[in-house]
Design an enzyme around this catalytic site. Structure first.
Site, PDB file in Angstrom:
ATOM      1  N   LYS A  86      -5.424  -2.629   2.907  1.00 19.84           N
ATOM      2  CA  LYS A  86      -5.142  -1.431   2.102  1.00 19.84           C
ATOM      3  C   LYS A  86      -3.814  -1.690   1.383  1.00 19.84           C
ATOM      4  O   LYS A  86      -2.751  -1.483   1.938  1.00 19.84           O
ATOM      5  CB  LYS A  86      -5.036  -0.212   3.030  1.00 19.84           C
ATOM      6  CG  LYS A  86      -5.359   1.132   2.416  1.00 19.84           C
ATOM      7  CD  LYS A  86      -4.485   1.571   1.270  1.00 19.84           C
ATOM      8  CE  LYS A  86      -3.094   1.986   1.651  1.00 19.84           C
ATOM      9  NZ  LYS A  86      -2.209   2.188   0.464  1.00 19.84           N
ATOM     10  N   GLU A 145      -0.951   1.699  -3.365  1.00  7.70           N
ATOM     11  CA  GLU A 145      -1.668   2.318  -4.486  1.00  7.70           C
ATOM     12  C   GLU A 145      -0.834   2.279  -5.773  1.00  7.70           C
ATOM     13  O   GLU A 145      -1.324   2.591  -6.844  1.00  7.70           O
ATOM     14  CB  GLU A 145      -2.059   3.768  -4.144  1.00  7.70           C
ATOM     15  CG  GLU A 145      -0.900   4.738  -3.929  1.00  7.70           C
ATOM     16  CD  GLU A 145      -0.282   4.679  -2.536  1.00  7.70           C
ATOM     17  OE1 GLU A 145      -0.251   3.589  -1.931  1.00  7.70           O
ATOM     18  OE2 GLU A 145       0.200   5.729  -2.078  1.00  7.70           O
ATOM     19  N   GLU A 167      18.317   4.342   3.500  1.00  6.07           N
ATOM     20  CA  GLU A 167      17.878   3.284   2.583  1.00  6.07           C
ATOM     21  C   GLU A 167      17.677   3.892   1.194  1.00  6.07           C
ATOM     22  O   GLU A 167      16.881   4.820   1.031  1.00  6.07           O
ATOM     23  CB  GLU A 167      16.549   2.695   3.082  1.00  6.07           C
ATOM     24  CG  GLU A 167      15.998   1.626   2.178  1.00  6.07           C
ATOM     25  CD  GLU A 167      14.672   1.063   2.676  1.00  6.07           C
ATOM     26  OE1 GLU A 167      13.804   1.839   3.108  1.00  6.07           O
ATOM     27  OE2 GLU A 167      14.513  -0.171   2.628  1.00  6.07           O
ATOM     28  N   CYS A 218      13.387  -5.286   0.977  1.00  6.88           N
ATOM     29  CA  CYS A 218      13.802  -4.878   2.326  1.00  6.88           C
ATOM     30  C   CYS A 218      14.987  -5.726   2.782  1.00  6.88           C
ATOM     31  O   CYS A 218      15.632  -5.402   3.760  1.00  6.88           O
ATOM     32  CB  CYS A 218      12.650  -5.001   3.303  1.00  6.88           C
ATOM     33  SG  CYS A 218      12.196  -6.702   3.618  1.00  6.88           S
ATOM     34  N   SER A 253       8.018   2.010   4.623  1.00  2.00           N
ATOM     35  CA  SER A 253       9.244   2.696   5.038  1.00  2.00           C
ATOM     36  C   SER A 253       9.198   2.975   6.545  1.00  2.00           C
ATOM     37  O   SER A 253       8.117   3.042   7.147  1.00  2.00           O
ATOM     38  CB  SER A 253       9.373   3.999   4.255  1.00  2.00           C
ATOM     39  OG  SER A 253       8.180   4.726   4.365  1.00  2.00           O
TER      40      SER A 253
HETATM   41  P1  NAD Z   1       5.695   3.443   1.956  1.00  3.98           P
HETATM   42  O1  NAD Z   1       6.029   3.663   3.384  1.00  3.98           O
HETATM   43  O2  NAD Z   1       5.785   4.623   1.033  1.00  3.98           O
HETATM   44  O3  NAD Z   1       4.187   2.907   1.803  1.00  3.98           O
HETATM   45  C1  NAD Z   1       3.720   1.803   2.529  1.00  3.98           C
HETATM   46  C2  NAD Z   1       2.227   1.948   2.731  1.00  3.98           C
HETATM   47  O4  NAD Z   1       1.962   3.115   3.514  1.00  3.98           O
HETATM   48  C3  NAD Z   1       1.458   2.114   1.429  1.00  3.98           C
HETATM   49  O5  NAD Z   1       0.264   1.356   1.506  1.00  3.98           O
HETATM   50  C4  NAD Z   1       1.184   3.612   1.355  1.00  3.98           C
HETATM   51  O6  NAD Z   1      -0.026   3.912   0.712  1.00  3.98           O
HETATM   52  C5  NAD Z   1       1.136   4.047   2.800  1.00  3.98           C
HETATM   53  N1  NAD Z   1       1.687   5.379   3.056  1.00  3.98           N
HETATM   54  C6  NAD Z   1       2.700   5.998   2.379  1.00  3.98           C
HETATM   55  N2  NAD Z   1       2.950   7.200   2.936  1.00  3.98           N
HETATM   56  C7  NAD Z   1       2.106   7.343   3.974  1.00  3.98           C
HETATM   57  C8  NAD Z   1       1.890   8.370   4.944  1.00  3.98           C
HETATM   58  N3  NAD Z   1       2.597   9.504   4.947  1.00  3.98           N
HETATM   59  N4  NAD Z   1       0.945   8.175   5.889  1.00  3.98           N
HETATM   60  C9  NAD Z   1       0.220   7.043   5.909  1.00  3.98           C
HETATM   61  N5  NAD Z   1       0.367   6.044   5.000  1.00  3.98           N
HETATM   62  C10 NAD Z   1       1.300   6.192   4.051  1.00  3.98           C
HETATM   63  O7  NAD Z   1       6.577   2.235   1.430  1.00  3.98           O
HETATM   64  P2  NAD Z   1       6.745   1.725  -0.061  1.00  3.98           P
HETATM   65  O8  NAD Z   1       7.552   2.741  -0.803  1.00  3.98           O
HETATM   66  O9  NAD Z   1       5.437   1.292  -0.607  1.00  3.98           O
HETATM   67  O10 NAD Z   1       7.610   0.394   0.175  1.00  3.98           O
HETATM   68  C11 NAD Z   1       9.002   0.392   0.315  1.00  3.98           C
HETATM   69  C12 NAD Z   1       9.405   0.392   1.774  1.00  3.98           C
HETATM   70  O11 NAD Z   1       8.874  -0.751   2.437  1.00  3.98           O
HETATM   71  C13 NAD Z   1      10.917   0.290   1.942  1.00  3.98           C
HETATM   72  O12 NAD Z   1      11.304   1.164   2.967  1.00  3.98           O
HETATM   73  C14 NAD Z   1      11.132  -1.153   2.331  1.00  3.98           C
HETATM   74  O13 NAD Z   1      12.317  -1.413   3.057  1.00  3.98           O
HETATM   75  C15 NAD Z   1       9.925  -1.396   3.158  1.00  3.98           C
HETATM   76  N6  NAD Z   1       9.673  -2.830   3.284  1.00  3.98           N
HETATM   77  C16 NAD Z   1       9.970  -3.428   4.464  1.00  3.98           C
HETATM   78  C17 NAD Z   1       9.803  -4.793   4.610  1.00  3.98           C
HETATM   79  C18 NAD Z   1      10.156  -5.480   5.903  1.00  3.98           C
HETATM   80  O14 NAD Z   1       9.927  -6.678   6.011  1.00  3.98           O
HETATM   81  N7  NAD Z   1      10.701  -4.788   6.880  1.00  3.98           N
HETATM   82  C19 NAD Z   1       9.310  -5.540   3.541  1.00  3.98           C
HETATM   83  C20 NAD Z   1       9.010  -4.893   2.350  1.00  3.98           C
HETATM   84  C21 NAD Z   1       9.189  -3.526   2.243  1.00  3.98           C
END
Ligand code: NAD
Length: 495
Positions: A174, A177, A383, A282, A227
């Site tokens: 998945k 989006e 963050e 990240c 996140s």
């Molecule tokens: P996000 O948490 O908004 O989304 C990540 C995934 O979860 C997406 O596929 C999204 O569709 C889904 N999602 C979003 N909200 C959700 C919810 N309430 N319930 C279930 N699924 C949900 O993250 P983002 O904005 O796409 O990416 C940025 C974040 O990812 C930053 O916090 C960054 O630090 C983190 N990140 C971490 C690493 C690491 O290695 N630790 C690497 C890359 C990114």
């Protein structure tokens, strides 16, 4: 032109049953370039059933044959590298040099997974008791769910699914989006490489699709990056459904500069870390702490550098920093800057008013620098995920480490010094998983584990490296007695 994205199920592109969809935009112009369906539980189930059906065939495919599919995929990715990078800039916004780097990092994971016949080897011990031997075999488990974020939409799915399929599992991916288009192309290339139908399935969507993956009884494990709040939800929800889970979360990374550091090289490393990818990594540096005299030196250099960064369309060769992913995220970053001012930090460079001529609808924020950021401020604790730096001063390394430890995250940190002793001490005390010594972005390569600690990671086995092989397999230990007449130990030779 706007492309409607379909799910990939059982080797074919299928329209999602869901009627809701969200746009994918080019962040530099704000123009819609695609639409993504918000798939339902039924859509996820269809993908899981396809993956479940493919599992016995794929598991029975010899590991060198599975590896050969990945070898072909690696060659195809290399052949299409430039086109993938250009497409990625159009949907993510980061500059071409960064998208080329991302595609390369993704390829390196496919390359590492190609070694699966060796990576999957178990252990053997002869004669654990008289006439008895023992061996462990690594076996795949079934269908894995993989959920990924927007910031590395090519590389992060490739941290996971090549290892999952190399070890004989099948997958439901998945993607984010917000920018799923380039990985669609990679799925086509995987098909061209000979990945059989049902081995890799893709379901597009948001929260409902994610929750369905966590809950689905036929999914054995979940890999997630996003996140921290969502990472924790996915971790607990998957565990409650009896699955193994590895969920990588957010970050707030500290860059600590000692007075004996090479200041010009340190500036390059810190600036690349903070403003690279428009701060949407990240591993991005967030707070620079100059120890003693280092503070004035790094402050002056960083201020000059930040003020000189050219923002614009990532496809233009002169652009040094692209836009943020969306209008909503730009507004979120702006509101962090507003809060920083309201909470009393000194705003020394303000990127809120940034715009680009001819691209006024793009999601722009210019480089921003705060000083005197304390851990109780939202810009000191949360963050931001944008091109916003804090510059602080500490009297000692211990004080700098204490500032870092006041934060809940533990993804990455770096020290800049010419003292091996200081670097060793930092490594020992940091308590954070990815550590740079004179490196601004401490990104482990594919053969090392990638992931943080504290609130940046939930689980134990991380992404990539040997952890990936452990996560996607179970060790089955066999204890065998084949000898009918065990030797009498009293008659054995002395040595
Ligand atoms: P996000 O948490 O908004 O989304 C990540 C995934 O979860 C997406 O596929 C999204 O569709 C889904 N999602 C979003 N909200 C959700 C919810 N309430 N319930 C279930 N699924 C949900 O993250 P983002 O904005 O796409 O990416 C940025 C974040 O990812 C930053 O916090 C960054 O630090 C983190 N990140 C971490 C690493 C690491 O290695 N630790 C690497 C890359 C990114």
């Amino acid at each position: 032109m706007s492309t409607t994205v379909h799910n990939y199920v059982g080797g074919g592109w299928r329209k999602a049953s869901a009627s809701d969809s969200v746009p994918v935009t080019n962040p530099a112009s704000g123009t819609e370039i695609g639409r993504v369906p918000l798939s339902s539980r039924a859509d996820v189930d269809a993908a899981v059933q396809a993956a479940k059906q493919a599992f016995p065939m794929w598991r029975a495919t010899p590991s060198p044959v599975r590896a050969r599919v990945l070898f072909r995929l690696k060659a195809l990715l290399e052949e299409h590298k430039e086109k993938l990078a250009v497409q990625l800039t159009k949907e993510h916004g980061k500059i071409l040099a960064e998208t080329r780097g991302e595609v390369q990092r993704g390829i390196e994971n496919v390359e590492h997974a190609c070694g699966v016949p060796t990576l999957m080897m178990g252990d053997t011990v002869e004669e654990i008791s008289r006439g008895i031997d023992s061996a462990s075999w690594r076996q795949p488990l079934g269908v894995f769910g993989i959920i990924t974020p927007y910031n590395f939409p090519v590389m992060i799915p490739l941290w996971f699914w090549p290892y999952a399929v190399a070890t004989g599992n099948t997958v439901v991916l998945k993607p984010s989006e917000q920018d799923p288009l380039t990985h669609q192309r990679i799925v086509e290339l995987a098909e061209e490489a000979g990945l059989p139908e049902g081995v890799l399935n893709v379901v597009h969507g948001g929260r409902e699709a994610v929750e369905s993956i966590c809950d689905h009884p036929d999914i054995v494990g979940v890999s997630f990056v996003g996140s921290s709040d969502v990472a924790k939800i996915v971790y607990t929800r998957s565990a409650a459904a009896g699955k193994r889970a590895q969920t990588l979360g957010g970050a707030k990374n500290f860059l600590i500069v000692l007075p004996d550091a090479d200041m010009d090289a340190t500036l390059d490393a810190c600036a690349g870390s903070i403003f690279g990818s428009t701060g949407q990594r990240c591993l991005a540096g967030s707070i620079v702490v100059g120890v003693g005299d280092a503070h004035a030196q790094i402050r002056e250099r960083l201020m000059d550098h930040a003020a000189s960064i050219r923002i614009g369309d990532g496809l233009e060769p002169t652009t040094q920093m692209g836009p943020l992913i969306s209008g909503a995220h730009r507004d979120r970053v702006r509101s962090f800057i507003d809060k920083g001012v309201a909470e009393g930090a000194k705003l020394s460079l303000d990127g809120r008013g940034a715009t680009v001529e001819g691209l006024e609808d793009g999601y722009w924020i210019g480089p921003t620098v705060f000083e005197d950021v304390t851990p109780d401020m939202s810009i000191g604790s949360e963050e931001i995920f944008g091109p916003v730096a804090g510059i602080n001063r500490a009297n000692s390394v211990e004080e700098a480490i204490a500032m870092m430890h006041a934060n809940r995250y533990g993804n990455a940190c770096s020290i800049f010094t010419n003292s091996g002793r200081a670097a060793r001490e930092f490594r020992y005390q940091a308590g954070i998983s990815m550590i740079g010594v004179n490196i601004g972005v401490a990104a482990p390569m594919a053969f090392f584990p990638f992931g943080g600690s504290r609130q940046s990671f939930f689980g134990d086995l991380k992404a990539a490296g040997s952890d990936a092989i452990s996560f996607y397999t179970d060790q089955r230990v066999v204890i065998s007695r084949w000898s009918t007449a065990p030797p009498d130990p009293h008659n054995l030779p002395k040595s």
